[in-house]
Write a protein that holds these residues in place. Structure first.
Motif, mmCIF file in Angstrom:
data_model
loop_
_atom_site.group_PDB
_atom_site.id
_atom_site.type_symbol
_atom_site.label_atom_id
_atom_site.label_comp_id
_atom_site.label_asym_id
_atom_site.label_seq_id
_atom_site.Cartn_x
_atom_site.Cartn_y
_atom_site.Cartn_z
ATOM 1 N N LYS A 250 0.441 4.256 -4.458
ATOM 2 C CA LYS A 250 -0.948 3.923 -4.773
ATOM 3 C C LYS A 250 -1.916 4.880 -4.081
ATOM 4 N N GLY A 251 -3.104 4.968 -4.634
ATOM 5 C CA GLY A 251 -4.139 5.805 -4.039
ATOM 6 C C GLY A 251 -5.504 5.355 -4.490
ATOM 7 N N GLY A 252 -6.502 5.658 -3.687
ATOM 8 C CA GLY A 252 -7.884 5.317 -4.019
ATOM 9 C C GLY A 252 -8.834 6.169 -3.211
ATOM 10 N N GLY A 253 -10.085 6.156 -3.619
ATOM 11 C CA GLY A 253 -11.111 6.923 -2.935
ATOM 12 C C GLY A 253 -11.649 8.030 -3.820
ATOM 13 N N ILE A 254 -12.531 8.823 -3.244
ATOM 14 C CA ILE A 254 -13.228 9.877 -3.979
ATOM 15 C C ILE A 254 -12.864 11.245 -3.411
ATOM 16 N N SER B 265 -13.348 10.847 0.588
ATOM 17 C CA SER B 265 -14.099 9.751 1.195
ATOM 18 C C SER B 265 -13.556 8.414 0.704
ATOM 19 N N ASN B 266 -13.625 7.420 1.572
ATOM 20 C CA ASN B 266 -13.060 6.090 1.295
ATOM 21 C C ASN B 266 -11.621 6.219 0.798
ATOM 22 N N THR C 62 -0.705 5.307 -0.267
ATOM 23 C CA THR C 62 0.576 4.850 0.246
ATOM 24 C C THR C 62 1.100 5.952 1.158
ATOM 25 N N ASN C 63 1.643 5.579 2.304
ATOM 26 C CA ASN C 63 2.162 6.582 3.230
ATOM 27 C C ASN C 63 3.558 7.013 2.786
ATOM 28 N N GLY C 64 3.952 8.207 3.179
ATOM 29 C CA GLY C 64 5.271 8.706 2.831
ATOM 30 C C GLY C 64 5.578 9.965 3.611
ATOM 31 N N PRO C 65 6.789 10.490 3.401
ATOM 32 C CA PRO C 65 7.187 11.705 4.129
ATOM 33 C C PRO C 65 6.576 12.957 3.506
ATOM 34 N N SER D 45 -4.255 12.048 7.066
ATOM 35 C CA SER D 45 -4.054 10.629 7.331
ATOM 36 C C SER D 45 -3.936 9.898 5.999
ATOM 37 N N PRO D 46 -3.150 8.815 5.940
ATOM 38 C CA PRO D 46 -3.055 8.078 4.683
ATOM 39 C C PRO D 46 -4.321 7.271 4.357
ATOM 40 N N GLU D 47 -5.263 7.251 5.277
ATOM 41 C CA GLU D 47 -6.535 6.598 4.955
ATOM 42 C C GLU D 47 -7.674 7.160 5.790
ATOM 43 N N GLY D 48 -8.867 7.059 5.207
ATOM 44 C CA GLY D 48 -10.061 7.504 5.912
ATOM 45 C C GLY D 48 -10.632 8.794 5.348
ATOM 46 N N ASP D 49 -11.843 9.098 5.769
ATOM 47 C CA ASP D 49 -12.537 10.313 5.342
ATOM 48 C C ASP D 49 -11.878 11.524 5.987
#
Length: 155
Positions: free
Chosen positions: A55-59, A75-76, A80-83, A114-118
């Motif tokens: 999965k993924g999301g953001g701009i 941004s935002n 999903t994390n992975g290798p 990072s798997p999340e964040g700006d």
């Protein structure tokens, strides 16, 4: 008379305490506005996951600063994390599977921070951002697409 003196003292103290904060806040806002005023958005799009497990999301935005430097800004962002996750710019805007990535020319911007964040990635000098239609998060080790964002050119 005593009330007037108390009021004047309170006014003087509040001006002394709040003036530097107000000035500092105004300076920070001015700097932030100046930084974005010269920037031009070259393209943007929303991330979509590749499948139920990825999965993924953001701009995603391709941004050209006043000095000509181009960055990919996420941004935002959330994935999903992975290798061995990498950030690629791909020449096509139609990314449905891993073969759409590997079957096209792409440019690696390096490891996903990072798997999340700006986050922000600088494009190498001499690269024409208009040549790329998508941004993808891709597991290089296993050739797995995690998410993609088609980049629409800004007017």
């Amino acid at each position: 008379m005593k009330n007037l003196a108390t009021f004047a003292l309170a006014l003087a103290l509040s001006a002394t305490v709040s003036l530097p904060f107000t000035s500092s806040l105004t300076d920070s806002i001015g700097v932030a506005m100046a930084d974005t005023m010269g920037a031009k958005i070259l393209g943007s799009g929303s991330f979509k996951g590749a499948d139920a497990g990825h999965k993924g999301g953001g701009i995603a935005k391709l941004v050209q600063s006043k000095d000509g430097k181009v960055t990919l800004d996420l941004s935002n962002f959330k994935s999903t994390n992975g290798p061995d996750l990498k950030v690629y710019l791909v020449k096509t805007d139609k990314i449905m599977s891993a073969s759409d990535v590997t079957g096209n020319q792409f440019l690696s911007l390096g490891a996903l921070q990072s798997p999340e964040g700006d986050q922000s990635y600088t494009l190498p000098e001499g690269v024409n951002p208009a040549e790329f239609g998508s941004v993808v998060i891709f597991c290089q080790q296993y050739s797995v697409l995690f998410s993609a964002a088609s980049l629409d050119a800004e007017m």
